[in-house]
Design a protein around this motif. Sequence first.
Motif, mmCIF file in Angstrom:
data_model
loop_
_atom_site.group_PDB
_atom_site.id
_atom_site.type_symbol
_atom_site.label_atom_id
_atom_site.label_comp_id
_atom_site.label_asym_id
_atom_site.label_seq_id
_atom_site.Cartn_x
_atom_site.Cartn_y
_atom_site.Cartn_z
ATOM 1 N N GLU A 179 69.899 21.417 65.151
ATOM 2 C CA GLU A 179 70.791 21.353 63.990
ATOM 3 C C GLU A 179 70.010 21.218 62.688
ATOM 4 O O GLU A 179 70.424 21.750 61.649
ATOM 5 C CB GLU A 179 71.736 20.162 64.154
ATOM 6 C CG GLU A 179 72.725 19.969 63.032
ATOM 7 C CD GLU A 179 73.616 18.759 63.242
ATOM 8 O OE1 GLU A 179 74.707 18.717 62.639
ATOM 9 O OE2 GLU A 179 73.220 17.842 64.006
ATOM 10 N N ASN A 180 68.875 20.530 62.727
ATOM 11 C CA ASN A 180 68.091 20.278 61.516
ATOM 12 C C ASN A 180 66.836 21.145 61.452
ATOM 13 O O ASN A 180 65.864 20.777 60.794
ATOM 14 C CB ASN A 180 67.705 18.802 61.466
ATOM 15 C CG ASN A 180 68.916 17.896 61.434
ATOM 16 O OD1 ASN A 180 69.934 18.225 60.810
ATOM 17 N ND2 ASN A 180 68.842 16.758 62.116
ATOM 18 N N ASP A 181 66.864 22.284 62.115
ATOM 19 C CA ASP A 181 65.720 23.193 62.118
ATOM 20 C C ASP A 181 65.673 23.950 60.797
ATOM 21 O O ASP A 181 66.491 24.839 60.544
ATOM 22 C CB ASP A 181 65.834 24.167 63.287
ATOM 23 C CG ASP A 181 64.575 25.008 63.488
ATOM 24 O OD1 ASP A 181 63.770 25.119 62.543
ATOM 25 O OD2 ASP A 181 64.405 25.545 64.596
ATOM 26 N N ASP A 182 64.712 23.606 59.947
ATOM 27 C CA ASP A 182 64.550 24.300 58.670
ATOM 28 C C ASP A 182 63.601 25.482 58.778
ATOM 29 O O ASP A 182 63.534 26.313 57.868
ATOM 30 C CB ASP A 182 64.021 23.337 57.608
ATOM 31 C CG ASP A 182 65.025 22.250 57.254
ATOM 32 O OD1 ASP A 182 66.246 22.539 57.322
ATOM 33 O OD2 ASP A 182 64.604 21.129 56.934
ATOM 34 N N MET A 183 62.853 25.580 59.868
ATOM 35 C CA MET A 183 61.899 26.669 60.047
ATOM 36 C C MET A 183 62.574 27.920 60.615
ATOM 37 O O MET A 183 62.207 29.046 60.273
ATOM 38 C CB MET A 183 60.758 26.202 60.955
ATOM 39 C CG MET A 183 59.994 25.017 60.382
ATOM 40 S SD MET A 183 58.769 24.336 61.515
ATOM 41 C CE MET A 183 57.559 25.649 61.546
ATOM 42 N N ALA A 184 63.537 27.715 61.493
ATOM 43 C CA ALA A 184 64.345 28.812 62.041
ATOM 44 C C ALA A 184 65.773 28.297 62.122
ATOM 45 O O ALA A 184 66.229 27.861 63.175
ATOM 46 C CB ALA A 184 63.834 29.240 63.413
ATOM 47 N N PRO A 185 66.500 28.316 61.014
ATOM 48 C CA PRO A 185 67.828 27.693 60.956
ATOM 49 C C PRO A 185 68.799 28.215 62.010
ATOM 50 O O PRO A 185 68.657 29.324 62.531
ATOM 51 C CB PRO A 185 68.300 28.044 59.539
ATOM 52 C CG PRO A 185 67.046 28.224 58.755
ATOM 53 C CD PRO A 185 66.075 28.851 59.717
ATOM 54 N N ALA A 186 69.778 27.380 62.300
ATOM 55 C CA ALA A 186 70.736 27.682 63.359
ATOM 56 C C ALA A 186 71.428 29.023 63.153
ATOM 57 O O ALA A 186 71.760 29.708 64.135
ATOM 58 C CB ALA A 186 71.769 26.564 63.445
ATOM 59 N N LEU A 203 74.045 24.758 69.705
ATOM 60 C CA LEU A 203 73.440 23.928 68.669
ATOM 61 C C LEU A 203 73.021 22.599 69.276
ATOM 62 O O LEU A 203 73.793 21.948 69.990
ATOM 63 C CB LEU A 203 74.446 23.692 67.546
ATOM 64 C CG LEU A 203 73.909 22.961 66.315
ATOM 65 C CD1 LEU A 203 72.929 23.842 65.562
ATOM 66 C CD2 LEU A 203 75.075 22.562 65.391
ATOM 67 N N LEU A 204 71.802 22.192 68.976
ATOM 68 C CA LEU A 204 71.256 20.935 69.483
ATOM 69 C C LEU A 204 71.401 19.867 68.387
ATOM 70 O O LEU A 204 70.621 19.829 67.433
ATOM 71 C CB LEU A 204 69.789 21.118 69.867
ATOM 72 C CG LEU A 204 69.558 22.117 71.010
ATOM 73 C CD1 LEU A 204 68.094 22.567 71.048
ATOM 74 C CD2 LEU A 204 69.963 21.507 72.351
ATOM 75 N N PRO A 205 72.399 19.002 68.487
ATOM 76 C CA PRO A 205 72.699 18.053 67.416
ATOM 77 C C PRO A 205 71.526 17.124 67.099
ATOM 78 O O PRO A 205 70.844 16.622 68.006
ATOM 79 C CB PRO A 205 73.890 17.257 67.963
ATOM 80 C CG PRO A 205 74.511 18.162 68.976
ATOM 81 C CD PRO A 205 73.370 18.908 69.595
ATOM 82 N N ASP A 206 71.300 16.942 65.803
ATOM 83 C CA ASP A 206 70.345 15.963 65.274
ATOM 84 C C ASP A 206 68.885 16.301 65.569
ATOM 85 O O ASP A 206 67.997 15.493 65.256
ATOM 86 C CB ASP A 206 70.649 14.561 65.806
ATOM 87 C CG ASP A 206 72.054 14.097 65.460
ATOM 88 O OD1 ASP A 206 72.501 14.368 64.334
ATOM 89 O OD2 ASP A 206 72.701 13.483 66.328
ATOM 90 N N LEU A 207 68.597 17.447 66.146
ATOM 91 C CA LEU A 207 67.221 17.819 66.454
ATOM 92 C C LEU A 207 66.718 18.878 65.494
ATOM 93 O O LEU A 207 67.493 19.519 64.783
ATOM 94 C CB LEU A 207 67.113 18.312 67.899
ATOM 95 C CG LEU A 207 67.557 17.317 68.975
ATOM 96 C CD1 LEU A 207 67.395 17.922 70.364
ATOM 97 C CD2 LEU A 207 66.783 16.001 68.862
ATOM 98 N N GLY A 208 65.397 19.056 65.463
ATOM 99 C CA GLY A 208 64.790 20.006 64.547
ATOM 100 C C GLY A 208 64.117 21.161 65.269
ATOM 101 O O GLY A 208 64.450 21.501 66.405
#
Length: 234
Positions: A179-186, A203-208
């Motif tokens: 959910e918090n992946d800024d490198m390869a957004p959801a 979507l994997l909640p709260d993970l990056g």
Amino acid sequence: MATDTLRDRDWVLLPGTLCTANVFDGLLEAIGVPPDRRHVIELTRPSIDDYAFIMDVSEDTVVCGFSLGAIVAAHWADRIEAARLVFFGVNPLADDPEKTGARLAMMEDVQNVGGAAALSGRLPAFAGADPAAARAAALHMADLAAPRIEAQTRLALSRPGALPALAQAKCPVFALTGENDDMAPAALGREAAQTAPSGQFHLLPDLGHYALLEDAHACAEGLMKLESRHGENA
């Protein structure tokens, strides 16, 4: 059961930039895939075309990629006749030209000071039960994988984009993104899954971006949900 379907297959693993196959260890242990069923494709070559041999995998195999490894596998989705294609943190688009300078600077830093030192200041915040351990694991892998950085950088820069291949994917495609992946957004993982004829997104909640290191059990549970859903729809 979904676990049985995934556990009892060979897995072909493609790690990401500055990663080793250890990035998948927690996931595979949670599912119960034995070590002798894990087969690694290291990203040591600079062009998508250099990985054409991935088309030779068995139709009973799960092909699983993380980040750049997922990108490589996605480019061959229309010619891989595997049981499943599983992507963590995938970006199915061609590389953004604005990232070229940062990628080349990263490559130079890795070559000059090593993988861990170069990556340390560039890593996102980690989540999960033990963020410090997840970060340490990422840095350890970066040191081990540092000799591959030039090939991996050239590979990332030259990729043409995988959506045309995904649109004709020959097997089910499962995409999972933190959910918090800024490198390869959801949104990118969702686009990859929605483009495939038999694709699903979780979507994997709260993970990056490093969800596999942050919470391997959550990744395994997400994957098993996709597998169960696929079985219901088959």
